[in-house]
Scaffold this motif. Structure first.
Motif, PDB file in Angstrom:
ATOM      1  N   ASP A  56       0.844  -1.211   0.000  1.00  0.00           N
ATOM      2  CA  ASP A  56       0.000   0.000   0.000  1.00  0.00           C
ATOM      3  C   ASP A  56       0.871   1.250   0.000  1.00  0.00           C
ATOM      4  O   ASP A  56       1.884   1.321   0.700  1.00  0.00           O
ATOM      5  CB  ASP A  56      -0.913   0.027   1.232  1.00  0.00           C
ATOM      6  CG  ASP A  56      -1.952  -1.098   1.180  1.00  0.00           C
ATOM      7  OD1 ASP A  56      -2.212  -1.579   0.064  1.00  0.00           O
ATOM      8  OD2 ASP A  56      -2.489  -1.461   2.255  1.00  0.00           O
ATOM      9  N   GLY A  57       0.463   2.223  -0.795  1.00  0.00           N
ATOM     10  CA  GLY A  57       1.211   3.483  -0.810  1.00  0.00           C
ATOM     11  C   GLY A  57       0.951   4.341   0.439  1.00  0.00           C
ATOM     12  O   GLY A  57       0.061   4.077   1.235  1.00  0.00           O
ATOM     13  N   ARG A  58       1.771   5.367   0.644  1.00  0.00           N
ATOM     14  CA  ARG A  58       1.605   6.286   1.780  1.00  0.00           C
ATOM     15  C   ARG A  58       0.357   7.160   1.594  1.00  0.00           C
ATOM     16  O   ARG A  58      -0.063   7.433   0.488  1.00  0.00           O
ATOM     17  CB  ARG A  58       2.833   7.176   1.927  1.00  0.00           C
ATOM     18  CG  ARG A  58       4.103   6.388   2.219  1.00  0.00           C
ATOM     19  CD  ARG A  58       5.263   7.338   2.324  1.00  0.00           C
ATOM     20  NE  ARG A  58       6.499   6.610   2.570  1.00  0.00           N
ATOM     21  CZ  ARG A  58       7.693   7.190   2.647  1.00  0.00           C
ATOM     22  NH1 ARG A  58       7.776   8.520   2.479  1.00  0.00           N
ATOM     23  NH2 ARG A  58       8.765   6.491   2.913  1.00  0.00           N
TER      24      ARG A  58
END
Length: 257
Positions: A56-58
């Motif tokens: 998952d991205g930030r």
């Protein structure tokens, strides 16, 4: 088991591609021996399987605040709440401005009937008073209205009207002449020729006076006519009282019935 076979097949194909790429690079670097030979691309390989899902991205940065929405419709009226606790009494406010004068009231009922009153009766304590000046009767028998002055010996009219004045005199040792004076004018004279022992003399008069008129008794005729006498057993008195008023407004010196 099928998953393992697929993974190995994908790895083998990837290796095959790497080998083909290396051969192509080395072939490109070799000097061309025959420039007339045509080159054709190789047969495309089968597409590989999808890779594993990435992490998952930030979280992105917080967006700007949106515009204020339109005011919604007024909701229904709520139920009446309970009466709250009574608060403390506040501080007293400043006095307000003076109000306008009210309308004139109705005429009141007639007041009580009044009767004008004026009276005095005084006596002498010293014998042979000075001549030709008011005799100062210094023993007060009645002077509730203070219309007679013991300091000056003069009665001053406060209520215009008709008055009665009288005097009773004890005569001793010498002759006597006395006059009742109104505003420097002798209105009544009384004389007694001394015969020995003690004599008595008297006089009375009715006069109409206006407010401010002055009345007094005085001896006259010289020392041989100054026989006025008084002691604890013999009196010399001067009295006067109002018979009726001729003033239209005697209320200031009148008493109610």
């Amino acid at each position: 088991m099928y998953l393992k076979t697929s993974s190995w097949a994908a790895i083998n194909r990837m290796k095959l591609w790497i080998i083909l790429l290396a051969v192509a690079v080395s072939t490109e670097e070799m000097p061309r021996q025959n420039s007339c030979v045509d080159r054709y691309p190789g047969i495309p390989g089968n597409p590989g399987h999808n890779g594993l899902p990435g992490r998952d991205g930030r979280d992105g940065t917080k967006g700007e605040k949106g515009d204020t929405g339109d005011l919604g419709p007024i909701g229904p009226k709520g139920q009446k709440g309970e009466i709250g606790i009574q608060g403390e009494i506040g501080l007293r406010g400043p006095i307000g401005p003076k109000g306008h004068m009210g309308p004139k009231g109705e005429v009141g009922a007639p007041g009580p009937k009044v009767i004008a009153r004026s009276a005095f009766s005084v006596g002498l304590t010293a014998k042979f008073p000075p001549l030709n000046v008011p005799i100062k009767f210094d023993k007060v028998l009645y002077n509730s209205f203070d219309h007679y002055s013991t300091e000056t010996g003069v009665f001053t009219c406060q209520i215009s009207g008709v008055y009665y004045f009288t005097y009773h005199i004890t005569v001793f040792s010498r002759n006597m002449r006395v006059a009742l004076v109104k505003n420097e004018h002798r209105m009544l004279h009384t004389a007694d020729m001394y015969q020995g022992a003690e004599d008595q003399a008297s006089g009375g008069i009715v006069l109409e006076l206006q407010k401010g008129d002055r009345i007094w008794l005085q001896s006259y005729g010289g020392e041989t006519f100054n026989g006025l006498f008084a002691d604890p057993d013999d009196d010399t008195v001067f009295s006067g009282f109002l018979l009726f008023s001729t003033s239209e407004a005697p209320a200031s010196v009148a008493s109610s019935i």
